[in-house]
Design an enzyme around this catalytic site. Structure first.
Site, PDB file in Angstrom:
ATOM      1  N   SER A 141       0.854  -1.190   0.000  1.00 12.43           N
ATOM      2  CA  SER A 141       0.000   0.000   0.000  1.00 12.43           C
ATOM      3  C   SER A 141       0.887   1.235   0.000  1.00 12.43           C
ATOM      4  CB  SER A 141      -0.887   0.012   1.250  1.00 12.43           C
ATOM      5  OG  SER A 141      -1.465   1.279   1.487  1.00 12.43           O
ATOM      6  N   TYR A 154      -2.900  -0.581  10.162  1.00 11.83           N
ATOM      7  CA  TYR A 154      -2.838  -0.911   8.745  1.00 11.83           C
ATOM      8  C   TYR A 154      -1.465  -0.592   8.172  1.00 11.83           C
ATOM      9  CZ  TYR A 154      -4.178  -1.037   3.808  1.00 11.83           C
ATOM     10  OH  TYR A 154      -4.257  -1.331   2.466  1.00 11.83           O
TER      11      TYR A 154
END
Length: 257
Positions: A141, A154
């Protein structure tokens, strides 16, 4: 035909929706036999049927990537019948909150799916890939590389994905295993729609526009765009590429400063 995956067997985790589903369908269109790994049997079957409607080849398996024995049993069973050559580590979950808003249970849950789940799949797949070489794509990501507000757990998990990618690429060069990661910015998936509905009822369209505008290009990515990058990286045309992260972010990392 460029980017031809005919004869390749690809295992796609989280292949029942969003980016994973787009990758599974794209790979099947390019000739691969796709093995869909999903915790949701219903979602796995949905992707399978979509692929078969387009005359592609696919199999669906219910498997929780958090459970190492389940992953080993599933991968070994598939490999006994098919020469697996591609792993797409896509299964993952999100969490919103800074460190004060992240409980121990939150952290463990994100770690177990995003980090341990990816580890379990690589742990199961690498021995088979060593036999004839292959490709691993880990879904990282932009949060692996830059700070994102309220994404503590995350970001932790996706940072781990990035460094695991480098480690696998380094350790298995001699075995002809290539390992790269893809780092998307916001991508319009069912998760985004569900998030907006749950957190901004009645304001979904307005918030969608605001989230889209955070990418310099002015919109969210499409799952198919991520799938096309994954296709290239798994093709023979990308045979000189390993140990690299590929942002696909509408300019987010470099142009938001």
């Amino acid at each position: 035909m460029k980017f031809n995956l005919t004869g390749k067997h690809a295992l796609v985790t989280g292949g029942g929706s969003g980016i994973g589903q787009a990758i599974a369908k794209t790979f099947a269109e390019q000739g691969a036999t796709v093995h869909i790994i999903e915790i949701s049997k219903e979602n796995a079957i949905d992707t399978l049927l979509q692929i078969e409607q387009r005359k592609g080849k696919a199999f669906a398996y219910t498997c929780n990537v958090v459970d190492q024995q389940q992953v080993l049993n599933t991968v070994n069973s598939i490999a006994a019948a098919h020469p697996l050559s591609i792993l797409i580590n896509n299964a993952g979950i999100a969490h919103i909150g800074n460190i004060e808003q992240t409980t121990e249970e939150d952290l463990d849950r994100v770690y177990n799916v995003n980090v341990k789940g990816a580890y379990n799949c690589m742990y199961a797949m690498v021995p088979h890939l060593k036999e004839h070489g292959g490709v691993i794509i880990n879904m990282a990501s932009i949060a692996s590389s830059v700070g994102i507000t309220d994404r503590f757990a995350y970001s932790m998990s996706k940072g781990a994905i990035l460094t695991m990618t480098y480690s696998i690429a380094k350790d298995y060069l001699a075995h002809n295993i290539r390992c790269n990661s893809i780092s998307p910015a916001r991508v319009h998936t069912p998760f985004v729609d569900g998030f907006l509905k749950a957190n901004y009822p009645g304001q979904e369209e307005e918030m969608f526009r605001k989230l889209s505008a955070t990418q310099p290009i002015g919109r969210m990515g499409k799952p198919e765009e991520i799938a096309n990058l994954a296709l290239y990286l798994c093709s023979d045309e990308a045979s000189f590429i390993t140990g690299t992260d590929f942002p696909i972010d509408g300019g987010f990392i470099k142009l938001n400063g």
